[in-house]
Design a protein around this motif. Structure first.
Motif, mmCIF file in Angstrom:
data_model
loop_
_atom_site.group_PDB
_atom_site.id
_atom_site.type_symbol
_atom_site.label_atom_id
_atom_site.label_comp_id
_atom_site.label_asym_id
_atom_site.label_seq_id
_atom_site.Cartn_x
_atom_site.Cartn_y
_atom_site.Cartn_z
ATOM 1 N N GLU A 66 0.804 -1.228 0.000
ATOM 2 C CA GLU A 66 0.000 0.000 0.000
ATOM 3 C C GLU A 66 0.830 1.269 0.000
ATOM 4 N N TYR A 67 1.907 1.294 0.792
ATOM 5 C CA TYR A 67 2.646 2.550 0.988
ATOM 6 C C TYR A 67 4.049 2.544 0.385
ATOM 7 N N GLY A 68 4.363 1.529 -0.427
ATOM 8 C CA GLY A 68 5.615 1.551 -1.172
ATOM 9 C C GLY A 68 6.859 1.282 -0.348
ATOM 10 N N ALA A 69 8.005 1.763 -0.880
ATOM 11 C CA ALA A 69 9.315 1.399 -0.342
ATOM 12 C C ALA A 69 9.957 2.558 0.407
ATOM 13 N N ILE A 70 10.709 2.206 1.447
ATOM 14 C CA ILE A 70 11.519 3.187 2.167
ATOM 15 C C ILE A 70 12.841 2.501 2.538
ATOM 16 N N ARG A 71 13.956 3.290 2.475
ATOM 17 C CA ARG A 71 15.303 2.749 2.733
ATOM 18 C C ARG A 71 15.587 1.515 1.870
ATOM 19 N N GLU A 72 15.465 1.713 0.555
ATOM 20 C CA GLU A 72 15.598 0.586 -0.363
ATOM 21 C C GLU A 72 16.998 -0.010 -0.399
ATOM 22 N N GLY A 73 17.996 0.752 0.069
ATOM 23 C CA GLY A 73 19.361 0.233 0.025
ATOM 24 C C GLY A 73 19.731 -0.652 1.198
ATOM 25 N N ALA A 74 18.866 -0.735 2.202
ATOM 26 C CA ALA A 74 19.214 -1.514 3.395
ATOM 27 C C ALA A 74 19.308 -2.999 3.073
ATOM 28 N N GLY A 75 20.215 -3.703 3.745
ATOM 29 C CA GLY A 75 20.356 -5.142 3.527
ATOM 30 C C GLY A 75 19.171 -5.920 4.050
ATOM 31 N N ARG A 76 18.545 -5.399 5.094
ATOM 32 C CA ARG A 76 17.347 -6.034 5.665
ATOM 33 C C ARG A 76 16.111 -5.283 5.189
ATOM 34 N N GLN A 77 15.189 -6.001 4.548
ATOM 35 C CA GLN A 77 13.953 -5.405 4.036
ATOM 36 C C GLN A 77 12.749 -6.168 4.593
ATOM 37 N N TRP A 78 11.825 -5.442 5.172
ATOM 38 C CA TRP A 78 10.542 -6.052 5.573
ATOM 39 C C TRP A 78 9.566 -5.875 4.421
ATOM 40 N N VAL A 79 9.028 -6.968 3.946
ATOM 41 C CA VAL A 79 8.124 -6.941 2.792
ATOM 42 C C VAL A 79 6.725 -7.318 3.284
ATOM 43 N N LEU A 80 5.768 -6.412 3.060
ATOM 44 C CA LEU A 80 4.448 -6.527 3.686
ATOM 45 C C LEU A 80 3.327 -6.534 2.653
ATOM 46 N N ASP A 81 2.427 -7.499 2.769
ATOM 47 C CA ASP A 81 1.183 -7.478 1.997
ATOM 48 C C ASP A 81 0.050 -7.655 3.006
ATOM 49 N N PRO A 82 -0.565 -6.542 3.400
ATOM 50 C CA PRO A 82 -1.532 -6.628 4.514
ATOM 51 C C PRO A 82 -2.714 -7.541 4.219
ATOM 52 N N ILE A 83 -3.246 -7.504 2.987
ATOM 53 C CA ILE A 83 -4.320 -8.447 2.611
ATOM 54 C C ILE A 83 -3.985 -9.064 1.265
ATOM 55 N N ASP A 84 -3.467 -10.291 1.317
ATOM 56 C CA ASP A 84 -3.277 -11.069 0.099
ATOM 57 C C ASP A 84 -4.543 -11.907 -0.064
ATOM 58 N N GLY A 85 -5.166 -11.814 -1.260
ATOM 59 C CA GLY A 85 -6.472 -12.459 -1.451
ATOM 60 C C GLY A 85 -7.583 -11.450 -1.225
ATOM 61 N N THR A 86 -7.412 -10.272 -1.825
ATOM 62 C CA THR A 86 -8.383 -9.187 -1.678
ATOM 63 C C THR A 86 -9.795 -9.642 -2.012
ATOM 64 N N ILE A 87 -9.931 -10.408 -3.090
ATOM 65 C CA ILE A 87 -11.265 -10.810 -3.531
ATOM 66 C C ILE A 87 -11.909 -11.758 -2.509
ATOM 67 N N SER A 88 -11.117 -12.619 -1.879
ATOM 68 C CA SER A 88 -11.666 -13.475 -0.817
ATOM 69 C C SER A 88 -12.094 -12.625 0.380
ATOM 70 N N PHE A 89 -11.264 -11.653 0.748
ATOM 71 C CA PHE A 89 -11.639 -10.746 1.845
ATOM 72 C C PHE A 89 -12.947 -10.046 1.523
ATOM 73 N N MET A 90 -13.048 -9.512 0.295
ATOM 74 C CA MET A 90 -14.249 -8.777 -0.120
ATOM 75 C C MET A 90 -15.491 -9.646 -0.096
#
Lengths: 271, 271
Positions: free
Chosen positions: A68-92
């Motif tokens: 939803e809110y894109g990337a911050i500190r893209e050069g860091a070796g550690r990246q937290w990758v987030l998908d708050p709702i995977d399966g939007t259509i199932s949620f809906m």
């Protein structure tokens, strides 16, 4: 090795996402038709914002890449990758088989992954070199002696491009031949990978996935004894093309790739 | 009017089916590959046997038509129609969105229906002339002002024959045009009709269904304010051809039939 601090943190992120999502599940869709502030958008944003706030407080040097809110500190070796709702259509549609995805990606490689289903209360956690758990209990993929025995899952036939549909259909025809009915499960998104990790299905085949769709899945599937790759059999990293295979039994990878290349049928008949 | 005795009886049947099914959910599939005694077969049979035993004791004059054990007393005006596990593939894959279906069909017309999901503990009950309930709470379908707003559900693209695929695809292209992504939910079987009754999706379109697949759904969908028909718009009875439409908003039936006949596109553009 994934530090226990990161595992605890990922669990707290999943808790926060679930708290944001749960009140909006099966909410009224009246508002949704008026514009942007749909319950799913609201739940997506609230869940990601809650997770980002925790990360900013606890790991201010780590990068964050969220759907939803894109990337911050893209050069860091550690990246937290987030998908708050995977399966939007199932949620809906009110189906309790969507999930929140949380991954820690180190130098491009997913090392820690969480699939959280906040309605049924199921949480899969995988980390490199450790057994995958579902709600704290170790889970294992199952063996699959031949492709004709396999149960295959994919989220939607519409997610394949015209060129992708052909290898997918070749695989669909190769599986389940030993059963009375086709053994293909449709719908399910990330939830299918959790079920594969638990030994309930054998193959997930998808295309067009983004890093935030698949990063969390890799440590979960591989920590349960399975394997993940793209449609050419290459390991998944931050630069993959979005084609994804997950197999509960790594011994079937060659058969799957053969079937998808159109050369699997003859081999299969030879059994 | 459906007698309260029959409603209580249908609830007891659903309880008995759930008790038989629950222990076998996400069971090991090792045995399944050796022959007939698969967990799904076992669960199917145990659930139907449990329901039939209750019916034989309580309503010995009524007919019974079950997916597993066939028909008895076919000439009776009252027929109990049973599908112990609708959504076999979901059950097999460990997804909590299959269901037990129980219908009372009077002189060919479904008058009472139950969808029971024994893992999530959700039970929809519909009876002619009364509001549909989910776990005792009244549920209502939602309105849908135009087809382009609709969320459509179907269990699997593989359930359509070549001739059926064309009208289905025409409908699939007509829905969800007002959204950024296609609004089609795959998988789900009977569970989709419960979600439609609760106002979470707008249309279910399927084909090749048997009486035991659709009889229970009719009172549930119609008691919630929706409508069900075959693909020609005819009401569903014991002699229907297995093509099934469910709409949350009956005002959209004509648009759906038009879209499926290939004549809906022009009309739609006119909006």
């Amino acid at each position: 090795m994934v530090h226990s601090f990161d595992i605890a943190l990922a669990n707290r992120l999943a808790d926060a996402a679930g708290d944001a999502i749960r009140p909006l599940f099966r909410g009224s869709w009246a508002d949704e038709r008026k514009g942007d502030a749909s319950p799913v958008t609201e739940a997506d944003r609230a869940a990601e914002a809650a997770m980002r706030a925790i990360l900013e407080a606890e790991c201010p040097a780590d990068g964050i890449f969220g759907e939803e809110y894109g990337a911050i500190r893209e050069g860091a070796g550690r990246q937290w990758v987030l998908d708050p709702i995977d399966g939007t259509i199932s949620f809906m549609a009110g189906r309790p088989i969507f999930g929140s995805l949380i991954a820690l990606v180190q130098d491009g490689w997913p090392v820690l992954g969480v699939i959280d289903q906040p309605i049924s209360g199921e949480r899969w956690v995988g980390r490199i070199g450790e057994p995958t758990t579902l709600n704290g209990q170790v889970v294992r993929t199952r063996s699959c002696r031949e492709l004709a025995d396999a149960v295959l899952a994919t989220s939607s036939p519409h997610y394949f491009s015209a060129e992708e549909a052909e290898p997918y259909m070749a695989l669909a025809q190769a599986v389940g031949r030993n059963k009375r009915q086709g053994m293909i499960v449709y719908g399910g998104d990330c939830y299918n990978y959790g079920l594969l990790a638990g030994g309930h299905l054998d193959i997930v085949c998808e295309a067009g996935l983004k890093l935030h769709d698949y990063a969390a899945l890799v440590p979960i599937v591989e920590g349960a004894g399975g394997t993940m790759s793209d449609w050419q059999g290459n390991p998944l990293d931050a630069g993959s093309d979005g084609s994804v295979l997950a197999l509960g039994d790594p011994a079937r990878l060659e058969d799957v790739l053969e079937a998808m290349s159109g050369h699997g049928l003859h081999h299969d008949h030879g059994h």
